[in-house]
Design a protein around this motif. Structure first.
Motif, PDB file in Angstrom:
ATOM      1  N   PRO A 176       7.055  -1.906  11.450  1.00  0.00           N
ATOM      2  CA  PRO A 176       7.602  -2.234  10.131  1.00  0.00           C
ATOM      3  C   PRO A 176       7.393  -3.691   9.725  1.00  0.00           C
ATOM      4  N   GLU A 177       7.474  -4.602  10.686  1.00  0.00           N
ATOM      5  CA  GLU A 177       7.365  -6.016  10.345  1.00  0.00           C
ATOM      6  C   GLU A 177       5.961  -6.392   9.860  1.00  0.00           C
ATOM      7  N   GLU A 178       4.951  -5.564  10.163  1.00  0.00           N
ATOM      8  CA  GLU A 178       3.589  -5.866   9.731  1.00  0.00           C
ATOM      9  C   GLU A 178       3.359  -5.568   8.251  1.00  0.00           C
ATOM     10  N   ILE A 179       4.199  -4.732   7.655  1.00  0.00           N
ATOM     11  CA  ILE A 179       4.064  -4.330   6.238  1.00  0.00           C
ATOM     12  C   ILE A 179       2.659  -3.781   5.998  1.00  0.00           C
ATOM     13  N   GLY A 180       2.233  -2.870   6.905  1.00  0.00           N
ATOM     14  CA  GLY A 180       0.911  -2.273   6.797  1.00  0.00           C
ATOM     15  C   GLY A 180       0.936  -1.003   5.959  1.00  0.00           C
ATOM     16  N   GLY A 181      -0.202  -0.321   5.926  1.00  0.00           N
ATOM     17  CA  GLY A 181      -0.317   0.928   5.177  1.00  0.00           C
ATOM     18  C   GLY A 181      -0.812   0.723   3.762  1.00  0.00           C
ATOM     19  N   LEU A 182      -1.311   1.806   3.169  1.00  0.00           N
ATOM     20  CA  LEU A 182      -1.892   1.713   1.830  1.00  0.00           C
ATOM     21  C   LEU A 182      -0.864   1.528   0.732  1.00  0.00           C
ATOM     22  N   LEU A 183       0.375   1.988   0.954  1.00  0.00           N
ATOM     23  CA  LEU A 183       1.392   1.852  -0.087  1.00  0.00           C
ATOM     24  C   LEU A 183       1.554   0.388  -0.486  1.00  0.00           C
ATOM     25  N   TYR A 184       1.619  -0.494   0.503  1.00  0.00           N
ATOM     26  CA  TYR A 184       1.811  -1.913   0.203  1.00  0.00           C
ATOM     27  C   TYR A 184       0.492  -2.656   0.028  1.00  0.00           C
ATOM     28  N   ASP A 185      -0.619  -2.054   0.418  1.00  0.00           N
ATOM     29  CA  ASP A 185      -1.925  -2.687   0.253  1.00  0.00           C
ATOM     30  C   ASP A 185      -2.499  -2.325  -1.118  1.00  0.00           C
ATOM     31  N   LEU A 186      -3.134  -1.200  -1.228  1.00  0.00           N
ATOM     32  CA  LEU A 186      -3.689  -0.777  -2.512  1.00  0.00           C
ATOM     33  C   LEU A 186      -2.594  -0.456  -3.520  1.00  0.00           C
ATOM     34  N   GLY A 187      -1.453   0.023  -3.022  1.00  0.00           N
ATOM     35  CA  GLY A 187      -0.340   0.315  -3.923  1.00  0.00           C
ATOM     36  C   GLY A 187       0.138  -0.894  -4.679  1.00  0.00           C
ATOM     37  N   SER A 188       0.061  -2.076  -4.057  1.00  0.00           N
ATOM     38  CA  SER A 188       0.453  -3.307  -4.758  1.00  0.00           C
ATOM     39  C   SER A 188      -0.403  -3.517  -6.004  1.00  0.00           C
ATOM     40  N   HIS A 189      -1.671  -3.129  -5.931  1.00  0.00           N
ATOM     41  CA  HIS A 189      -2.553  -3.279  -7.083  1.00  0.00           C
ATOM     42  C   HIS A 189      -2.260  -2.246  -8.168  1.00  0.00           C
ATOM     43  N   VAL A 190      -2.252  -0.974  -7.790  1.00  0.00           N
ATOM     44  CA  VAL A 190      -2.164   0.063  -8.826  1.00  0.00           C
ATOM     45  C   VAL A 190      -0.792   0.064  -9.489  1.00  0.00           C
ATOM     46  N   VAL A 191       0.264  -0.244  -8.738  1.00  0.00           N
ATOM     47  CA  VAL A 191       1.592  -0.328  -9.351  1.00  0.00           C
ATOM     48  C   VAL A 191       1.666  -1.522 -10.293  1.00  0.00           C
ATOM     49  N   ASP A 192       1.155  -2.668  -9.865  1.00  0.00           N
ATOM     50  CA  ASP A 192       1.155  -3.841 -10.739  1.00  0.00           C
ATOM     51  C   ASP A 192       0.425  -3.546 -12.037  1.00  0.00           C
TER      52      ASP A 192
END
Length: 361
Positions: A176-192
């Motif tokens: 959890p501390e790494e904040i990995g995965g696509l939700l926070y990676d690519l998701g940061s772009h598409v949600v923004d």
């Protein structure tokens, strides 16, 4: 504010993918910014940086920057996600303005704490949401401003890849501390992008899976957002898509816009190409233009081609330079990043619990 004519000296923390491909080249290409110091302990990465930036200095840790904070005017954080909050906090406490690669933090609460610290210290805090300057996104914003589509009813955005084998590294870590995965990676772009286009979210539903053998975190995620104005955004991010869909499909009361293919700027930067005065940048051939029309698929000739505006990642750091010199607003604010994190947290909860999450209630 930095005086007019005085170079803005930049310390860059991290020289992995984000630092070497995006931040360093764009900083160096921006009038008024000087890449002063890169923080990396890797000799291989130092050699890579020296080849392109022979005058750059190096530090092994970010703490070395705080010891000579008076020699710098801006800190850019391009290190792994788990370091964003502590390094940004230290930079602000040292009296330095900060740019942080997305995601700003792992939670909206942590992002808002950083924003409050920056406000208290009277310092710039901005988030590198470069996909606001993608060629297709700029084109879509222009179409919406001109009313070409009528009232938008549904916005579909896909950031899909075919990477059936894991690559390893912190981005694919399940810790959890790494904040990995696509939700926070690519998701940061598409949600923004969705929030920029259609405003605040009031409801979020998500599906999230770890599909590849050995995957520890999500590699195939879908988010449905209901915006306060009634628009619905359907956002897809995946590393397991064998047949890629359109990057955008935007459906309105008068027409729709469909666009395939990714903005060319990342590929150009990876290939060593650099933006510069008078040089073409962010352009694509007519064969990749999207189409606007109604009643027929663009793949069977429906609609008319719409020229794609040039992508413009350099505009982000030009905006940062202007904000530091003139006191203008940052091109992306920490509060905007926190709003996107509200959606990402809601999506994570929705996928985990199988529920629809209402925001602001």
């Amino acid at each position: 504010m930095t005086g007019t004519g005085t170079p803005i000296r930049v310390g860059l923390v991290g020289y992995g993918l984000a630092g070497s491909v995006f931040h360093a080249p764009l900083i160096a290409a921006t009038e008024g910014l000087v890449l002063d110091t890169i923080v990396t302990s890797s000799e291989e990465r130092r050699e890579q940086a020296r080849a392109e930036f022979p005058d750059v200095r190096f530090a092994a840790t970010a703490d070395e920057l705080w010891e000579r904070a008076g020699e710098l005017d801006l800190i850019v954080i391009a290190s792994p996600n788990k370091t964003h909050v502590p390094v940004a906090t230290a930079a602000l406490q040292a009296g330095l303005p900060v740019v942080v690669d997305k995601p700003l933090a792992g939670t909206a609460a942590a992002a808002r704490e950083l924003a409050a610290l920056a406000d208290k210290r009277g310092l710039l805090l901005s988030v590198f949401q470069n996909r606001r300057w993608d060629n297709d996104f700029l084109t879509l914003r222009a179409l919406l401003a001109d009313g070409e589509l009528g009232d938008v009813q549904r916005f579909e955005s896909r950031f899909e890849r075919w990477r059936p084998q894991l690559k390893g590294g912190w981005r694919e870590s399940g810790a959890p501390e790494e904040i990995g995965g696509l939700l926070y990676d690519l998701g940061s772009h598409v949600v923004d992008q969705a929030l920029v286009l259609f405003g605040p979210a009031v409801q979020v539903y998500a599906e999230s899976d770890a599909r590849r053998p050995g995957a520890e975190t999500d590699d195939d995620t879908f988010i449905a957002i209901t915006h306060a104005n009634g628009v619905r955004s359907h956002l897809y991010m995946s590393a397991t898509t064998a047949q890629l869909g359109p990057r955008f499909r935007v459906l309105g009361s008068a027409a729709g816009y469909v666009k395939y293919g990714l903005d060319p700027q990342e590929a150009a930067l990876r290939d060593g190409k650099r933006p510069g005065p008078g040089l073409p940048w962010g352009t694509e051939p007519q064969s990749l233009w999207g189409r606007v029309g109604s009643g027929e698929s663009p793949l069977t000739g429906g609609g008319r081609p719409v020229e794609t505006l040039p992508g413009d990642y350099p505009a982000y750091y030009a905006g940062i330079a202007a904000a530091l010199r003139d006191g203008t607003a940052a091109p992306v604010t920490a509060d905007e990043a926190a709003d996107a994190l509200d959606v990402l947290e809601a999506a994570r909860r929705s996928a985990r619990e199988g529920v629809t999450v209402r925001l602001g209630s």
